[in-house]
Design a protein around this motif. Structure first.
Motif, PDB file in Angstrom:
ATOM      1  N   GLY A 163      -9.209  47.441  20.747  1.00 30.01           N
ATOM      2  CA  GLY A 163     -10.227  48.427  20.428  1.00 30.01           C
ATOM      3  C   GLY A 163     -11.574  48.185  21.078  1.00 30.01           C
ATOM      4  O   GLY A 163     -12.432  49.080  21.082  1.00 30.01           O
ATOM      5  N   HIS A 164     -11.791  46.988  21.622  1.00 30.21           N
ATOM      6  CA  HIS A 164     -13.092  46.712  22.254  1.00 30.21           C
ATOM      7  C   HIS A 164     -12.925  45.943  23.570  1.00 30.21           C
ATOM      8  O   HIS A 164     -13.791  45.153  23.953  1.00 30.21           O
ATOM      9  N   LEU A 165     -11.861  46.215  24.296  1.00 31.66           N
ATOM     10  CA  LEU A 165     -11.587  45.512  25.548  1.00 31.66           C
ATOM     11  C   LEU A 165     -12.723  45.639  26.546  1.00 31.66           C
ATOM     12  O   LEU A 165     -13.061  44.681  27.253  1.00 31.66           O
ATOM     13  N   ASP A 166     -13.339  46.822  26.619  1.00 29.94           N
ATOM     14  CA  ASP A 166     -14.373  47.041  27.626  1.00 29.94           C
ATOM     15  C   ASP A 166     -15.613  46.189  27.392  1.00 29.94           C
ATOM     16  O   ASP A 166     -16.438  46.010  28.300  1.00 29.94           O
ATOM     17  N   ASP A 167     -15.772  45.650  26.181  1.00 32.46           N
ATOM     18  CA  ASP A 167     -16.933  44.803  25.878  1.00 32.46           C
ATOM     19  C   ASP A 167     -16.710  43.350  26.301  1.00 32.46           C
ATOM     20  O   ASP A 167     -17.662  42.563  26.333  1.00 32.46           O
ATOM     21  N   ILE A 168     -15.475  43.002  26.581  1.00 32.37           N
ATOM     22  CA  ILE A 168     -15.150  41.610  26.921  1.00 32.37           C
ATOM     23  C   ILE A 168     -15.607  41.322  28.347  1.00 32.37           C
ATOM     24  O   ILE A 168     -15.313  42.077  29.275  1.00 32.37           O
ATOM     25  N   THR A 169     -16.326  40.223  28.522  1.00 35.69           N
ATOM     26  CA  THR A 169     -16.852  39.866  29.837  1.00 35.69           C
ATOM     27  C   THR A 169     -15.878  38.960  30.590  1.00 35.69           C
ATOM     28  O   THR A 169     -15.097  38.227  29.990  1.00 35.69           O
ATOM     29  N   LEU A 170     -15.958  39.015  31.914  1.00 32.08           N
ATOM     30  CA  LEU A 170     -15.118  38.205  32.797  1.00 32.08           C
ATOM     31  C   LEU A 170     -16.024  37.596  33.860  1.00 32.08           C
ATOM     32  O   LEU A 170     -16.640  38.321  34.649  1.00 32.08           O
ATOM     33  N   LYS A 171     -16.112  36.267  33.866  1.00 37.97           N
ATOM     34  CA  LYS A 171     -17.008  35.573  34.790  1.00 37.97           C
ATOM     35  C   LYS A 171     -16.292  34.399  35.448  1.00 37.97           C
ATOM     36  O   LYS A 171     -15.375  33.810  34.858  1.00 37.97           O
ATOM     37  N   ALA A 172     -16.745  34.059  36.649  1.00 38.93           N
ATOM     38  CA  ALA A 172     -16.212  32.897  37.361  1.00 38.93           C
ATOM     39  C   ALA A 172     -17.337  32.131  38.023  1.00 38.93           C
ATOM     40  O   ALA A 172     -18.338  32.716  38.463  1.00 38.93           O
ATOM     41  N   TRP A 173     -17.165  30.811  38.070  1.00 40.79           N
ATOM     42  CA  TRP A 173     -18.101  29.920  38.741  1.00 40.79           C
ATOM     43  C   TRP A 173     -17.331  29.061  39.740  1.00 40.79           C
ATOM     44  O   TRP A 173     -16.154  28.743  39.521  1.00 40.79           O
ATOM     45  N   VAL A 174     -18.003  28.658  40.813  1.00 36.29           N
ATOM     46  CA  VAL A 174     -17.413  27.753  41.795  1.00 36.29           C
ATOM     47  C   VAL A 174     -18.349  26.564  41.984  1.00 36.29           C
ATOM     48  O   VAL A 174     -19.530  26.608  41.637  1.00 36.29           O
TER      49      VAL A 174
END
Length: 228
Positions: free
Chosen positions: A132-143
């Motif tokens: 119900g709130h997938l669009d609020d979930i953030t996705l980040k990556a670091w190198v």
């Protein structure tokens, strides 16, 4: 056969024997932006797909939960993604990083996806609990140039990608909506000016509604030079 084990927020552990592994590609919701990205890749010599979004079967043993990825040369990099995992306990969602051979990619995207593992997190959520709130979930990556990934390279949310339900419908059409299927989502844009050919990667998927974060991290080790 590869067996993955995931810990759920309630402490339950779910084991999945991977039967099918699929990597989505060109899977942004804004297909105009996808087409612009395809053109950018074409200028780098990467062949475009015949249709978008694309879906590439990958050898099931490449679904791994590891802390180190071995590569053949210095032109490989990860991609922040989510992973859909169908288990006997229901459909799970976890964080993933599709490590890709960029030199091989110019000869064929499907080939490049089979050259390195898809690294998955060790914790997961039930898809029903976050749908119900997938669009609020953030996705980040670091190198990182060393052991610590300390430079942000990807910063987006799941709203940028086609939804898990979209892909569940595709899997159902193909008879693959059954335990043992793992689908990796496709990735989000990388930030300009950051070196993707790095020594270490970290990916996080954070849910602002529950306050929970799923993460993974690994180092990249270049193998010895071949003889012959």
């Amino acid at each position: 056969m590869t067996t993955l084990t995931f810990e759920l927020p309630d402490g339950t552990e779910v084991a999945v024997d991977v039967q099918h592994l699929l990597n989505a590609g060109y899977a942004g919701r804004e297909q105009d932006e996808v087409q612009a990205h395809i053109q950018e890749l074409a200028e780098l010599g990467v062949p475009g797909p015949s249709v978008t979004p694309a879906l590439y079967p990958v050898s099931p043993y490449l679904a791994q939960q590891v802390d180190e990825v071995s590569v053949q040369h210095g032109k490989t990099s990860g991609e922040a993604e989510w992973a859909l995992v169908i288990s006997d306990a229901g459909t799970l969602l976890t964080v993933a990083c599709d490590h890709t051979d960029r030199e091989l990619e110019v000869h064929g995207v499907a080939w490049s996806k089979n050259a390195s593992p898809d690294v998955l997190g060790r914790r997961a959520w039930r898809l029903d609990d976050v749908r119900g709130h997938l669009d609020d979930i953030t996705l980040k990556a670091w190198v990182g140039a060393g052991e610590v990934p300390d430079t942000l390279i990807q910063d987006s949310s799941l709203a940028a990608l086609l939804t898990p339900d979209y892909w569940l419908d595709i899997l159902a059409e193909r008879g693959l909506d059954k335990p043992g299927t793992v689908l990796i989502s496709g990735t989000v844009a990388m930030l300009h000016g950051v070196d993707q050919f790095s020594r270490s990667w970290k990916v996080e998927m954070s849910d602002p509604v529950t306050g929970e974060t799923l993460s993974l991290g690994y180092g990249v080790r270049q193998m010895a030079e071949p003889i012959g």
